[in-house]
Motif scaffolding. Sequence first.
Motif, short mmCIF file in Angstrom:
data_model
loop_
_atom_site.label_atom_id
_atom_site.label_comp_id
_atom_site.label_asym_id
_atom_site.label_seq_id
_atom_site.Cartn_x
_atom_site.Cartn_y
_atom_site.Cartn_z
N MET A 171 0.84 -1.20 0.00
CA MET A 171 0.00 0.00 0.00
C MET A 171 0.87 1.24 0.00
O MET A 171 0.88 2.04 -0.93
N GLU A 172 1.69 1.36 1.08
CA GLU A 172 2.55 2.54 1.16
C GLU A 172 3.62 2.48 0.07
O GLU A 172 4.07 3.51 -0.41
N PHE A 200 7.34 20.82 -1.02
CA PHE A 200 6.80 20.01 0.07
C PHE A 200 6.78 20.83 1.35
O PHE A 200 7.69 21.61 1.61
N GLY A 237 -5.77 12.63 10.19
CA GLY A 237 -5.84 11.28 10.74
C GLY A 237 -4.48 10.73 11.16
O GLY A 237 -4.39 9.61 11.64
N SER A 260 -0.58 11.40 13.23
CA SER A 260 -0.18 12.01 14.50
C SER A 260 1.21 12.63 14.44
O SER A 260 1.64 13.27 15.39
N LEU A 261 1.93 12.45 13.35
CA LEU A 261 3.28 12.98 13.24
C LEU A 261 3.40 13.88 12.01
O LEU A 261 2.71 13.65 11.01
N ARG A 288 4.75 15.10 8.56
CA ARG A 288 5.32 14.41 7.39
C ARG A 288 5.63 15.46 6.32
O ARG A 288 5.11 16.57 6.36
N HIS A 334 4.97 11.93 1.79
CA HIS A 334 6.23 11.22 1.61
C HIS A 334 6.64 10.56 2.93
O HIS A 334 7.45 11.09 3.70
N TYR A 335 6.05 9.37 3.21
CA TYR A 335 6.37 8.65 4.44
C TYR A 335 7.82 8.16 4.41
O TYR A 335 8.30 7.70 3.37
N VAL A 336 8.48 8.27 5.54
CA VAL A 336 9.83 7.71 5.68
C VAL A 336 9.81 6.75 6.87
O VAL A 336 9.32 7.11 7.94
N ASN A 337 10.29 5.55 6.67
CA ASN A 337 10.26 4.53 7.71
C ASN A 337 11.65 3.94 7.89
O ASN A 337 12.49 4.04 7.01
N PRO A 338 11.87 3.31 9.04
CA PRO A 338 13.17 2.67 9.27
C PRO A 338 13.48 1.61 8.22
O PRO A 338 12.58 1.04 7.60
N PRO A 389 18.07 3.07 16.63
CA PRO A 389 17.07 4.11 16.39
C PRO A 389 17.67 5.43 15.93
O PRO A 389 17.03 6.17 15.19
N SER A 428 17.58 5.11 12.46
CA SER A 428 16.36 4.45 11.97
C SER A 428 16.67 3.17 11.19
O SER A 428 16.27 3.01 10.03
N ARG A 452 17.28 9.95 1.50
CA ARG A 452 15.85 10.18 1.33
C ARG A 452 15.53 11.67 1.45
O ARG A 452 14.87 12.25 0.62
N ARG A 474 9.15 -2.29 4.31
CA ARG A 474 8.77 -1.59 5.53
C ARG A 474 8.49 -2.58 6.66
O ARG A 474 7.98 -3.67 6.43
N MET A 525 6.38 1.04 11.53
CA MET A 525 7.37 1.55 12.46
C MET A 525 7.76 2.97 12.05
O MET A 525 7.85 3.28 10.86
N ARG A 551 13.42 6.65 14.16
CA ARG A 551 14.07 6.92 15.45
C ARG A 551 13.38 6.25 16.64
O ARG A 551 13.48 6.72 17.76
N GLU A 552 12.66 5.14 16.40
CA GLU A 552 12.16 4.36 17.52
C GLU A 552 12.70 2.93 17.38
O GLU A 552 13.23 2.56 16.33
N GLU A 599 -7.92 6.46 17.20
CA GLU A 599 -8.39 7.12 15.96
C GLU A 599 -8.69 6.13 14.83
O GLU A 599 -9.60 6.33 14.04
#
Lengths: 193, 193
Positions: A1-2, A25, A32, A34-35, A37, A47-51, A120, A123, B6, B52, B86, B89-90, B142
């Motif tokens: 999805m992402e 950007f 919806g 909480s952080l 982006r 533009h989601y960034v994940n570990p 962490p 990441s 990124r 991910r 995830m 930074r966690e 939520e």
Amino acid sequence: MEAGKRAGLLQGLKGNAVRVTKPSFSTRVPEGDSLPRQVCDHCGFVHYVNPRLVVGCVVVHESRLLLCRRAIEPRRGCWTVPAGFMEERETTAAGAAREALEEARARVEVGPLLALYNVPRISQVHLFYRARLLEPGFGAGEETLEARLFEWDEIPWPELAFPSVRFALRAYAATRERDVFAPWQDDDDSEAV
Amino acid sequence: MEAGKRAGLLQGLKGNAVRVTKPSFSTRVPEGDSLPRQVCDHCGFVHYVNPRLVVGCVVVHESRLLLCRRAIEPRRGCWTVPAGFMEERETTAAGAAREALEEARARVEVGPLLALYNVPRISQVHLFYRARLLEPGFGAGEETLEARLFEWDEIPWPELAFPSVRFALRAYAATRERDVFAPWQDDDDSEAV
């Protein structure tokens, strides 16, 4: 999805380029979420960034362990177990085997999960498996200066590339007699860059 | 390292926008790499895409398990354990606890690693921990329609949201009497989209 949204970033920008001249950007919290982006001001793309996952293995041959001296930065010239960023559409175990093939030209059979190591600060999550050589041959891959088998007492501890490599080797030593065990887990709490 | 690249994507595009009007990426194998990547035609930036991590937990309170009915797609209306992407930074365990708080307003203590589930089709790796409620309160976050505790025999198996949720619950049941055990591992080999 992402993952699809990621690809959409490039498509979205290309599409926008017909109408606008400047990608733009903003940092804000999407509805919806909480952080904060990075959100495209034109199309709303987030533009989601994940570990990232680093997958690797402690490769055993008889009583010896396979280490690679890095030909690339960071930590060029230092020793590591075969490990690297997981690729799309592979599994963690397949990624660990691929890294052994790429970095040490070693065909391996992947065994139990040895260690889960969180970093962490940058990441990253590192997963290491125990593995064994399927055939005696190995060698230096593109990113490796030299691949070598070490007895435990010969391991060049001060010249290991990363804390997670030391952790994986210690996890191997602590569990080498067992087939079923809980993987070692630790977090890198250092503040260094 | 790659995380910095990124961020560089956005910076690079913004920088280029001064000179060029059209973002343009080509698919090619960067020097020293082995797979085709999206590479910026202007600045050479490589847009790496990696799998991910989804982190979650099977939350136990006395003999019951905490499930959430999803308020969002995919699988809106179906039941899941608290889990999600995830964040930067966690750690994996901190992420699992955060998801319990966000989706079920539950404060939990995270225990041993229960399950590692690969979904290569969509480039995801799911990690589930066992956890326990630190206080009896919980509720719908939520992204949740309803949060509820279920006895094992009450679990709505046909209405679970994802195969990995079923796998995590089964891993929990098989290991509930033990504190130290090997996490369950499996891959989702389905071809469905």
